[in-house]
Design a protein around this motif. Structure first.
Motif, PDB file in Angstrom:
ATOM      1  N   ARG A   1      -3.047  -9.462  17.743  1.00  0.00           N
ATOM      2  CA  ARG A   1      -1.667  -9.409  17.270  1.00  0.00           C
ATOM      3  C   ARG A   1      -0.904 -10.688  17.634  1.00  0.00           C
ATOM      4  O   ARG A   1       0.173 -10.943  17.091  1.00  0.00           O
ATOM      5  CB  ARG A   1      -0.949  -8.192  17.859  1.00  0.00           C
ATOM      6  CG  ARG A   1      -1.512  -6.860  17.362  1.00  0.00           C
ATOM      7  CD  ARG A   1      -0.710  -5.686  17.898  1.00  0.00           C
ATOM      8  NE  ARG A   1      -1.249  -4.413  17.430  1.00  0.00           N
ATOM      9  CZ  ARG A   1      -0.925  -3.828  16.282  1.00  0.00           C
ATOM     10  NH1 ARG A   1      -0.064  -4.427  15.475  1.00  0.00           N
ATOM     11  NH2 ARG A   1      -1.450  -2.664  15.938  1.00  0.00           N
TER      12      ARG A   1
ATOM     13  N   ARG B   1      -7.209   4.451  13.237  1.00  0.00           N
ATOM     14  CA  ARG B   1      -6.640   3.979  11.969  1.00  0.00           C
ATOM     15  C   ARG B   1      -5.120   4.057  12.044  1.00  0.00           C
ATOM     16  O   ARG B   1      -4.560   4.870  12.773  1.00  0.00           O
ATOM     17  CB  ARG B   1      -7.149   4.821  10.801  1.00  0.00           C
ATOM     18  CG  ARG B   1      -8.661   4.780  10.623  1.00  0.00           C
ATOM     19  CD  ARG B   1      -9.111   5.766   9.558  1.00  0.00           C
ATOM     20  NE  ARG B   1     -10.562   5.785   9.404  1.00  0.00           N
ATOM     21  CZ  ARG B   1     -11.216   6.662   8.652  1.00  0.00           C
ATOM     22  NH1 ARG B   1     -10.541   7.620   8.010  1.00  0.00           N
ATOM     23  NH2 ARG B   1     -12.534   6.599   8.555  1.00  0.00           N
ATOM     24  N   ASP B   2      -4.479   3.211  11.271  1.00  0.00           N
ATOM     25  CA  ASP B   2      -3.017   3.180  11.245  1.00  0.00           C
ATOM     26  C   ASP B   2      -2.463   4.581  10.984  1.00  0.00           C
ATOM     27  O   ASP B   2      -2.962   5.319  10.124  1.00  0.00           O
ATOM     28  CB  ASP B   2      -2.528   2.235  10.149  1.00  0.00           C
ATOM     29  CG  ASP B   2      -2.792   0.774  10.473  1.00  0.00           C
ATOM     30  OD1 ASP B   2      -3.200   0.481  11.607  1.00  0.00           O
ATOM     31  OD2 ASP B   2      -2.598  -0.071   9.574  1.00  0.00           O
ATOM     32  N   GLY B   3      -1.427   4.932  11.737  1.00  0.00           N
ATOM     33  CA  GLY B   3      -0.735   6.197  11.531  1.00  0.00           C
ATOM     34  C   GLY B   3      -1.320   7.371  12.282  1.00  0.00           C
ATOM     35  O   GLY B   3      -0.714   8.462  12.289  1.00  0.00           O
ATOM     36  N   GLU B   4      -2.448   7.205  12.944  1.00  0.00           N
ATOM     37  CA  GLU B   4      -3.077   8.329  13.641  1.00  0.00           C
ATOM     38  C   GLU B   4      -2.428   8.566  14.998  1.00  0.00           C
ATOM     39  O   GLU B   4      -1.800   7.679  15.578  1.00  0.00           O
ATOM     40  CB  GLU B   4      -4.575   8.081  13.811  1.00  0.00           C
ATOM     41  CG  GLU B   4      -5.348   8.156  12.510  1.00  0.00           C
ATOM     42  CD  GLU B   4      -6.843   8.025  12.713  1.00  0.00           C
ATOM     43  OE1 GLU B   4      -7.601   8.640  11.920  1.00  0.00           O
ATOM     44  OE2 GLU B   4      -7.267   7.315  13.650  1.00  0.00           O
TER      45      GLU B   4
ATOM     46  N   GLU C   1      -4.036  -2.757  20.047  1.00  0.00           N
ATOM     47  CA  GLU C   1      -4.244  -4.025  19.343  1.00  0.00           C
ATOM     48  C   GLU C   1      -5.039  -3.825  18.058  1.00  0.00           C
ATOM     49  O   GLU C   1      -4.951  -4.635  17.141  1.00  0.00           O
ATOM     50  CB  GLU C   1      -4.999  -5.000  20.259  1.00  0.00           C
ATOM     51  CG  GLU C   1      -4.192  -5.489  21.450  1.00  0.00           C
ATOM     52  CD  GLU C   1      -5.033  -6.222  22.476  1.00  0.00           C
ATOM     53  OE1 GLU C   1      -4.475  -6.594  23.530  1.00  0.00           O
ATOM     54  OE2 GLU C   1      -6.247  -6.420  22.233  1.00  0.00           O
ATOM     55  N   SER C   2      -5.803  -2.723  17.986  1.00  0.00           N
ATOM     56  CA  SER C   2      -6.705  -2.494  16.865  1.00  0.00           C
ATOM     57  C   SER C   2      -6.034  -1.813  15.676  1.00  0.00           C
ATOM     58  O   SER C   2      -6.486  -1.974  14.527  1.00  0.00           O
ATOM     59  CB  SER C   2      -7.894  -1.634  17.321  1.00  0.00           C
ATOM     60  OG  SER C   2      -8.577  -2.251  18.392  1.00  0.00           O
ATOM     61  N   ALA C   3      -4.975  -1.027  15.918  1.00  0.00           N
ATOM     62  CA  ALA C   3      -4.341  -0.280  14.828  1.00  0.00           C
ATOM     63  C   ALA C   3      -2.929   0.128  15.248  1.00  0.00           C
ATOM     64  O   ALA C   3      -2.618   0.204  16.445  1.00  0.00           O
ATOM     65  CB  ALA C   3      -5.165   0.964  14.479  1.00  0.00           C
ATOM     66  N   ASP C   4      -2.107   0.425  14.265  1.00  0.00           N
ATOM     67  CA  ASP C   4      -0.744   0.911  14.508  1.00  0.00           C
ATOM     68  C   ASP C   4      -0.810   2.434  14.671  1.00  0.00           C
ATOM     69  O   ASP C   4      -0.780   3.177  13.688  1.00  0.00           O
ATOM     70  CB  ASP C   4       0.181   0.527  13.358  1.00  0.00           C
ATOM     71  CG  ASP C   4       0.433  -0.968  13.304  1.00  0.00           C
ATOM     72  OD1 ASP C   4       0.643  -1.579  14.361  1.00  0.00           O
ATOM     73  OD2 ASP C   4       0.396  -1.536  12.185  1.00  0.00           O
ATOM     74  N   VAL C   5      -0.916   2.878  15.889  1.00  0.00           N
ATOM     75  CA  VAL C   5      -1.095   4.295  16.161  1.00  0.00           C
ATOM     76  C   VAL C   5       0.000   4.790  17.097  1.00  0.00           C
ATOM     77  O   VAL C   5       0.655   4.008  17.800  1.00  0.00           O
ATOM     78  CB  VAL C   5      -2.478   4.568  16.796  1.00  0.00           C
ATOM     79  CG1 VAL C   5      -3.590   4.184  15.834  1.00  0.00           C
ATOM     80  CG2 VAL C   5      -2.639   3.831  18.124  1.00  0.00           C
ATOM     81  N   GLU C   6       0.171   6.104  17.109  1.00  0.00           N
ATOM     82  CA  GLU C   6       1.028   6.771  18.098  1.00  0.00           C
ATOM     83  C   GLU C   6       0.129   7.157  19.263  1.00  0.00           C
ATOM     84  O   GLU C   6      -0.714   8.053  19.126  1.00  0.00           O
ATOM     85  CB  GLU C   6       1.678   8.008  17.477  1.00  0.00           C
ATOM     86  CG  GLU C   6       2.539   8.806  18.445  1.00  0.00           C
ATOM     87  CD  GLU C   6       2.973  10.149  17.881  1.00  0.00           C
ATOM     88  OE1 GLU C   6       3.427  10.999  18.676  1.00  0.00           O
ATOM     89  OE2 GLU C   6       2.810  10.373  16.653  1.00  0.00           O
TER      90      GLU C   6
END
Length: 416
Positions: free
Chosen positions: A173, A235-238, A256-261
């Motif tokens: 990022r 995955r994003d959003g998970e 750093e790997s995905a946009d997660v909660e």
């Protein structure tokens, strides 16, 4: 030399090496990096050679000295093995250290070490006389590894006695791998690429020397440990749970790997603070809670997770070269205790995983009871669980080598 001996003595008395070293550093804030590194290297290498110094001392001592003096002799023997050309200096330093710590025993220290030097040609035979000193592991550890990996046991034990490699993770990022390589080269630090975000240094260096570390472009993380984020593959959003998160390296890598909660759990409040410090340096956000991951009522809101990282407490037998005090402190019966704790954790966490979700089981162990046997028992207990192959194998056992430490991974999917 005395400071290294104090650390070895702490371990002989049952204390954790890393904690003891941190307390020593807190008491000596003015130490330069070179001094810190020298003390650390000498203490760690002495403990890494479990039993070898003892094999020599047992031939020379007529009675057991106080723990600190025995530790000092072990450190001196280790230095004599490493630097035989500096024998006079090493003996002199050990005698001076004894004069500071226990003046009445400096003569004994001098006599033992000079006697050791006179019989130096015998050291190899003394060390090789029994498996504990020859392999530098407790007997029970040797037997476990031999039974579990009959074709690889000697290489595995030998790898655990080497100095560990130093790997970096590039925060994609904030930086590219190519830019990080260029910055390292400009700083005179040789590195090679191992993966999309992994760099292996030719030689370990102080963190303060790493360009971009303070700015969050790099993290120090073993290359084997970096496989966790790749295998969990968020995955994003998970919604993601890191159940035993401190000190936060794998937590950060997932972010750093995905946009997660992401929710990070840690039982120890002090270790939880380290997660926050790591995330702040890297510019990452997660919810961090101090809680027992097995006590669902204390932290779980009932919303299922898409992915769970279960990096469970274990014997740490795969990272013993980084934590050589483990050889002194672990007992054979401890492994069953870890296995019981691991079972409680994965059974509790499985309840929070969404149908179709994935849980990655991780240990830094090479003992089967904590790894493949644990997963086999889990699958027997949970009819809704299935293993997802890892690189065409049911699971993945990384053994320590020149590039990474030892880790075990099993990827579990909850049937929809």
């Amino acid at each position: 030399m005395l400071c290294a001996a104090e650390l070895v003595a702490c371990v002989i008395d049952g204390s954790n090496l890393t904690d003891s070293f941190e307390r020593m550093l807190d008491a000596r804030p003015g130490w330069p990096d070179a001094t810190r590194g020298a003390v650390r290297d000498l203490a760690w290498s002495t403990l890494r050679d479990f039993g070898r110094g003892d094999a020599i001392l047992d031939r020379l001592l007529h009675s057991q000295p106080p723990t600190l003096i025995r530790a000092l002799l072990l450190v001196a023997i280790q230095r004599l093995r490493q630097r035989p050309e500096h024998a006079h200096t090493v003996v002199d330093q050990a005698v001076q250290a004894a004069a500071t710590a226990m003046p009445g025993l400096k003569g004994m220290v001098n006599g033992v070490l000079r006697n050791a030097l006179r019989q130096q040609s015998e050291w190899a035979s003394w060390i090789g006389a029994n498996p504990v000193s020859a392999q530098a592991y407790p007997a029970w550890w040797i037997e476990r590894v031999r039974a579990g990996m009959p074709e690889q046991w000697e290489a595995l034990l030998a790898a655990g006695n080497q100095r560990p490699p130093m790997a970096l993770r590039v925060n994609r990022r904030r930086c590219t791998l190519e830019a990080a390589l260029a910055e390292l080269a400009a700083a005179g630090i040789e590195a090679k690429r191992l993966g999309d975000a992994t760099l292996l240094l030719a030689q370990p260096v102080a963190v303060a020397r790493l360009p971009g570390y303070a700015e969050g472009r790099l993290s120090v993380q073993d290359a084997g440990a970096q496989q966790a984020a790749r295998l969990l593959a968020p995955r994003d959003g998970e919604r993601v749970l890191d159940a035993c998160a401190a000190p936060g390296g794998k937590t950060a890598h997932l972010l750093e790997s995905a946009d997660v909660e992401l929710l990070a759990l840690e039982l120890d409040p002090r270790r939880a603070q380290r997660i926050r410090a790591n995330l702040d340096r890297l510019g990452l956000q997660a919810e961090i809670r101090v809680a027992d991951c097995c006590d669902l009522r204390s932290w779980w809101d009932g919303r299922p997770f898409d992915r769970i990282l279960a990096d469970v407490p274990c014997s740490a037998s795969g990272v013993v070269r980084r934590h050589p005090d483990i050889k002194w402190l672990r007992r054979d019966e401890d492994i069953a205790g870890f296995a019981t704790q691991q079972r409680r954790i994965v059974d509790a966490l499985w309840q929070t995983l969404a149908p179709g979700g994935t849980m990655l089981y991780v240990t830094c162990s090479v003992f089967e009871q904590e790894n493949a046997a644990q997963i086999a028992r889990f699958l027997d207990r949970h009819a809704d669980a299935e293993c997802v192959p890892i690189d065409a194998s049911p699971d993945c056992q990384l053994l320590p080598d020149a590039e990474h430490d030892g880790f075990y991974f099993a990827r579990l999917r909850k049937q929809a």
